[in-house]
Scaffold this motif. Structure first.
Motif, PDB file in Angstrom:
ATOM      1  N   MET A   1       0.846  -1.192   0.000  1.00 29.21           N
ATOM      2  CA  MET A   1       0.000   0.000   0.000  1.00 29.21           C
ATOM      3  C   MET A   1       0.882   1.243   0.000  1.00 29.21           C
ATOM      4  O   MET A   1       1.892   1.303   0.675  1.00 29.21           O
ATOM      5  CB  MET A   1      -0.910  -0.001   1.242  1.00 29.21           C
ATOM      6  N   ARG A   2       0.452   2.230  -0.775  1.00 34.51           N
ATOM      7  CA  ARG A   2       1.175   3.498  -0.797  1.00 34.51           C
ATOM      8  C   ARG A   2       0.672   4.361   0.356  1.00 34.51           C
ATOM      9  O   ARG A   2      -0.523   4.635   0.484  1.00 34.51           O
ATOM     10  CB  ARG A   2       0.970   4.216  -2.134  1.00 34.51           C
ATOM     11  N   VAL A   3       1.602   4.793   1.198  1.00 38.33           N
ATOM     12  CA  VAL A   3       1.281   5.606   2.363  1.00 38.33           C
ATOM     13  C   VAL A   3       1.997   6.937   2.237  1.00 38.33           C
ATOM     14  O   VAL A   3       3.217   6.977   2.056  1.00 38.33           O
ATOM     15  CB  VAL A   3       1.712   4.905   3.675  1.00 38.33           C
ATOM     16  N   ILE A   4       1.244   8.028   2.328  1.00 39.95           N
ATOM     17  CA  ILE A   4       1.826   9.364   2.286  1.00 39.95           C
ATOM     18  C   ILE A   4       1.773   9.945   3.695  1.00 39.95           C
ATOM     19  O   ILE A   4       0.707  10.050   4.296  1.00 39.95           O
ATOM     20  CB  ILE A   4       1.088  10.286   1.300  1.00 39.95           C
ATOM     21  N   VAL A   5       2.942  10.296   4.206  1.00 38.92           N
ATOM     22  CA  VAL A   5       3.064  10.894   5.538  1.00 38.92           C
ATOM     23  C   VAL A   5       3.459  12.349   5.353  1.00 38.92           C
ATOM     24  O   VAL A   5       4.518  12.646   4.785  1.00 38.92           O
ATOM     25  CB  VAL A   5       4.124  10.159   6.388  1.00 38.92           C
ATOM     26  N   VAL A   6       2.630  13.263   5.824  1.00 40.86           N
ATOM     27  CA  VAL A   6       2.913  14.691   5.709  1.00 40.86           C
ATOM     28  C   VAL A   6       3.380  15.198   7.068  1.00 40.86           C
ATOM     29  O   VAL A   6       2.630  15.171   8.043  1.00 40.86           O
ATOM     30  CB  VAL A   6       1.678  15.472   5.237  1.00 40.86           C
ATOM     31  N   GLY A   7       4.630  15.641   7.108  1.00 38.07           N
ATOM     32  CA  GLY A   7       5.230  16.080   8.364  1.00 38.07           C
ATOM     33  C   GLY A   7       6.303  15.112   8.806  1.00 38.07           C
ATOM     34  O   GLY A   7       6.019  13.978   9.164  1.00 38.07           O
ATOM     35  N   ALA A   8       7.560  15.554   8.787  1.00 39.62           N
ATOM     36  CA  ALA A   8       8.687  14.676   9.115  1.00 39.62           C
ATOM     37  C   ALA A   8       9.255  14.979  10.492  1.00 39.62           C
ATOM     38  O   ALA A   8      10.460  14.903  10.712  1.00 39.62           O
ATOM     39  CB  ALA A   8       9.771  14.788   8.048  1.00 39.62           C
ATOM     40  N   GLY A   9       8.372  15.344  11.423  1.00 39.79           N
ATOM     41  CA  GLY A   9       8.792  15.476  12.807  1.00 39.79           C
ATOM     42  C   GLY A   9       8.922  14.101  13.436  1.00 39.79           C
ATOM     43  O   GLY A   9       8.973  13.076  12.744  1.00 39.79           O
ATOM     44  N   GLU A  10       8.948  14.066  14.765  1.00 39.49           N
ATOM     45  CA  GLU A  10       9.146  12.786  15.447  1.00 39.49           C
ATOM     46  C   GLU A  10       8.043  11.791  15.124  1.00 39.49           C
ATOM     47  O   GLU A  10       8.305  10.605  14.890  1.00 39.49           O
ATOM     48  CB  GLU A  10       9.227  13.007  16.957  1.00 39.49           C
ATOM     49  N   VAL A  11       6.782  12.265  15.093  1.00 42.65           N
ATOM     50  CA  VAL A  11       5.662  11.365  14.796  1.00 42.65           C
ATOM     51  C   VAL A  11       5.799  10.810  13.381  1.00 42.65           C
ATOM     52  O   VAL A  11       5.699   9.606  13.145  1.00 42.65           O
ATOM     53  CB  VAL A  11       4.312  12.092  14.964  1.00 42.65           C
ATOM     54  N   GLY A  12       6.020  11.706  12.425  1.00 46.81           N
ATOM     55  CA  GLY A  12       6.133  11.271  11.034  1.00 46.81           C
ATOM     56  C   GLY A  12       7.285  10.317  10.802  1.00 46.81           C
ATOM     57  O   GLY A  12       7.148   9.318  10.090  1.00 46.81           O
ATOM     58  N   ARG A  13       8.427  10.609  11.416  1.00 47.49           N
ATOM     59  CA  ARG A  13       9.597   9.739  11.261  1.00 47.49           C
ATOM     60  C   ARG A  13       9.336   8.362  11.875  1.00 47.49           C
ATOM     61  O   ARG A  13       9.713   7.342  11.298  1.00 47.49           O
ATOM     62  CB  ARG A  13      10.815  10.366  11.927  1.00 47.49           C
ATOM     63  N   THR A  14       8.723   8.345  13.048  1.00 45.50           N
ATOM     64  CA  THR A  14       8.440   7.067  13.702  1.00 45.50           C
ATOM     65  C   THR A  14       7.525   6.216  12.847  1.00 45.50           C
ATOM     66  O   THR A  14       7.744   5.007  12.662  1.00 45.50           O
ATOM     67  CB  THR A  14       7.793   7.301  15.080  1.00 45.50           C
ATOM     68  N   ILE A  15       6.499   6.833  12.307  1.00 45.53           N
ATOM     69  CA  ILE A  15       5.553   6.100  11.452  1.00 45.53           C
ATOM     70  C   ILE A  15       6.249   5.601  10.193  1.00 45.53           C
ATOM     71  O   ILE A  15       6.100   4.435   9.799  1.00 45.53           O
ATOM     72  CB  ILE A  15       4.358   7.004  11.098  1.00 45.53           C
ATOM     73  N   ALA A  16       7.011   6.477   9.541  1.00 44.05           N
ATOM     74  CA  ALA A  16       7.694   6.092   8.304  1.00 44.05           C
ATOM     75  C   ALA A  16       8.673   4.955   8.543  1.00 44.05           C
ATOM     76  O   ALA A  16       8.748   3.996   7.757  1.00 44.05           O
ATOM     77  CB  ALA A  16       8.413   7.305   7.708  1.00 44.05           C
ATOM     78  N   ALA A  17       9.436   5.030   9.646  1.00 43.99           N
ATOM     79  CA  ALA A  17      10.402   3.977   9.960  1.00 43.99           C
ATOM     80  C   ALA A  17       9.691   2.654  10.234  1.00 43.99           C
ATOM     81  O   ALA A  17      10.199   1.579   9.882  1.00 43.99           O
ATOM     82  CB  ALA A  17      11.238   4.375  11.169  1.00 43.99           C
ATOM     83  N   ASN A  18       8.507   2.725  10.816  1.00 45.32           N
ATOM     84  CA  ASN A  18       7.750   1.527  11.129  1.00 45.32           C
ATOM     85  C   ASN A  18       7.180   0.871   9.879  1.00 45.32           C
ATOM     86  O   ASN A  18       6.977  -0.348   9.839  1.00 45.32           O
ATOM     87  CB  ASN A  18       6.614   1.884  12.106  1.00 45.32           C
ATOM     88  N   LEU A  19       6.956   1.669   8.835  1.00 45.96           N
ATOM     89  CA  LEU A  19       6.272   1.168   7.640  1.00 45.96           C
ATOM     90  C   LEU A  19       7.194   0.894   6.460  1.00 45.96           C
ATOM     91  O   LEU A  19       6.775   0.267   5.489  1.00 45.96           O
ATOM     92  CB  LEU A  19       5.208   2.183   7.191  1.00 45.96           C
ATOM     93  N   GLU A  20       8.431   1.352   6.524  1.00 46.58           N
ATOM     94  CA  GLU A  20       9.268   1.346   5.326  1.00 46.58           C
ATOM     95  C   GLU A  20       9.499  -0.047   4.749  1.00 46.58           C
ATOM     96  O   GLU A  20       9.673  -0.193   3.534  1.00 46.58           O
ATOM     97  CB  GLU A  20      10.614   2.023   5.609  1.00 46.58           C
ATOM     98  N   ASP A  21       9.500  -1.073   5.592  1.00 42.23           N
ATOM     99  CA  ASP A  21       9.763  -2.425   5.089  1.00 42.23           C
ATOM    100  C   ASP A  21       8.534  -3.097   4.486  1.00 42.23           C
ATOM    101  O   ASP A  21       8.671  -4.055   3.717  1.00 42.23           O
ATOM    102  CB  ASP A  21      10.300  -3.308   6.224  1.00 42.23           C
ATOM    103  N   SER A  22       7.348  -2.604   4.850  1.00 34.01           N
ATOM    104  CA  SER A  22       6.130  -3.313   4.443  1.00 34.01           C
ATOM    105  C   SER A  22       5.223  -2.506   3.522  1.00 34.01           C
ATOM    106  O   SER A  22       4.245  -3.042   2.990  1.00 34.01           O
ATOM    107  CB  SER A  22       5.330  -3.733   5.688  1.00 34.01           C
ATOM    108  N   HIS A  23       5.519  -1.214   3.334  1.00 35.70           N
ATOM    109  CA  HIS A  23       4.671  -0.363   2.504  1.00 35.70           C
ATOM    110  C   HIS A  23       5.529   0.538   1.625  1.00 35.70           C
ATOM    111  O   HIS A  23       6.716   0.742   1.879  1.00 35.70           O
ATOM    112  CB  HIS A  23       3.747   0.495   3.375  1.00 35.70           C
ATOM    113  N   ASP A  24       4.884   1.088   0.610  1.00 37.49           N
ATOM    114  CA  ASP A  24       5.507   2.082  -0.264  1.00 37.49           C
ATOM    115  C   ASP A  24       5.268   3.448   0.383  1.00 37.49           C
ATOM    116  O   ASP A  24       4.182   4.012   0.262  1.00 37.49           O
ATOM    117  CB  ASP A  24       4.865   1.998  -1.646  1.00 37.49           C
TER     118      ASP A  24
END
Length: 444
Positions: A1-24
């Motif tokens: 699944m393609r996931v767009i995260v807007v905002g690269a603060g701590e919340v955004g980074r944590t979410i992106a790091a959690n999803l990078e292996d399993s999502h686009d």
């Protein structure tokens, strides 16, 4: 699944790091330096731009997105991002907000703002503090299976009765599973022969009564039960903590320096004693017998003030202190100097949002020790590796780093043993090493 995260603060980074292996994953931020850094540090597509701008969203390929997460530090920006995303896609939208009033507006008007789910940072933080405060000696507490199962994290002190005992020796509870142990920054899955040592942090999963019994047994006499609560700071988080205690029939004390805010809170919380004063005044704290409190919650507007208040409370003899911290890197400092629990609002928000990115049958997620491990609740289906097999046999097909902590079946708690057979439709609560999480989710 393609996931767009807007905002690269701590919340955004944590979410992106959690999803990078399993999502686009695509992460959008206006800071060019941040975007450059993310390009090298995470396996994501980093886009520089304004997430409220349609052109930026199109550059992130909004048309093919299945999920859009707006988690900047500005509430209104996050709402606009979600609304803009809905004009170009059918993506599920999640907005992070701080103000509870926005959450209430959204809850009272289905589909408001183009937001499908809203995570309120201040309320989530207050709820976490309330759960932790209600359980002696706990560092983290979460409920699963509709409240039937409780997960809790505890520090093992030098005088704890379980220190220098194996899990098998310490396990005297009918419906409790020792899941994992964190020691010197490393995570270990608990087995019967695992020795628990002073300084360890242990994770247990089981019925609320059994977890409470374990908490009572390992806590010192002075820390058993948190009956009198003092909250320092009528910030939104402080107010929400007081409200939660107030609604449960407790009579917390709340200290607030600003007279207008103190008056406003006093009118809203009839069972709360609101005191107008500077809580960094040690003489005031002593005069008001704050030392008699079972727990002091520091919810002021800066980490430094919260640290000072917590240290003053400890100096007066308060047994347990909980502090809100905005910078997670301070957590170790707080705990090193004797603050019992540090709660980070951004981590609480990231945890709430991450559960929406799991497989469809994942019901709840709790991230532990900065996401070194997770406790997840899944509904077992007919295709799960767990279904229709004894646990001892089924877990042999799972990677190392997994413990089945509890099972909910038809509203009843089943304590898992090696011979227990998981049935389709069971709600299973598992402790999972974050390094093998994606593989485990695929199998279960």
């Amino acid at each position: 699944m393609r996931v767009i995260v807007v905002g690269a603060g701590e919340v955004g980074r944590t979410i992106a790091a959690n999803l990078e292996d399993s999502h686009d994953v695509v992460i959008v931020d206006q800071d060019g330096d941040v975007v450059d850094e993310l390009t090298y540090s995470l396996d994501v597509l980093a886009v520089e731009g304004d997430g409220t701008d349609i052109e930026t969203l199109e550059e992130a390929n909004i048309e093919s997105a299945g999920l859009v997460i707006a988690c900047t530090d500005d509430d209104e920006t996050n709402l606009v991002v979600c609304g803009a995303a809905k004009t170009r896609s059918d993506a599920f939208t999640i907005a992070r907000v701080k103000r509870r009033t926005l959450l209430e507006t959204w809850q009272g008007s289905q589909g408001a703002f183009g937001v499908d789910f809203m995570a309120c940072t201040d309320l989530l933080t207050a709820q976490a503090i309330f759960r932790i405060s209600g359980l002696a000696a706990a560092q983290d507490v979460e409920m699963f299976a509709g409240g039937l199962v409780r997960m809790a994290e505890f520090d093992i002190g030098s005088g704890s009765p379980v220190a220098d005992k194996t899990v098998r020796e310490a396990d005297q509870y009918d419906s409790l599973t020792f899941a994992g142990i964190f020691r010197d920054g490393e995570m270990m899955v608990a087995t019967g022969e695992t020795m628990m040592r002073a300084g360890d942090r242990v994770v247990v999963i089981g019925s609320p009564d059994s977890v409470s019994g374990f908490a009572t047994d390992i806590a010192t006499a002075e820390t058993n039960g948190s009956k009198e609560v003092v909250i320092v700071g009528a910030s939104e988080i402080g107010f929400q903590v007081a409200r939660l205690f107030d609604e449960q029939g407790n009579r917390p004390r709340l200290i607030e320096r600003d007279p207008d805010r103190a008056r406003e809170v006093a009118e809203k919380l009839p069972n709360t004693m609101v005191m107008e004063s500077d809580a960094t005044d040690a003489e005031f704290l002593a005069r008001e017998h704050v030392d008699e409190a079972d727990i002091v919650v520091a919810a002021l507007d800066s980490d430094e003030k919260n640290l000072l208040v917590s240290l003053l409370a400890r100096r007066l003899g308060v047994d347990r202190t909980v502090a809100v911290i905005e910078h997670p890197e301070y957590a170790d400092v707080f705990e090193t100097v004797g603050i019992d629990v540090a709660v980070n609002p951004r981590e609480e928000t990231a945890e709430e949002i991450v559960r929406f990115t799991r497989a469809d049958h994942t019901e709840k997620v709790a991230m532990l020790e900065h996401d070194r491990a997770e406790v997840i609740e899944i509904e077992a289906n007919i295709n799960s590796v767990l279904t229709g097999r004894p646990i001892a046999e089924a877990t042999a097909d799972l990677p190392d780093g997994v413990v089945i902590g509890a099972i909910s079946r038809g509203g009843e708690l089943v304590t898992p043993r090696g011979t227990t057979v998981v049935e389709s439709g069971d709600h299973v609560v598992l402790f999972v090493d974050a390094r093998v999480l994606d593989d485990v989710i695929d199998l279960i």
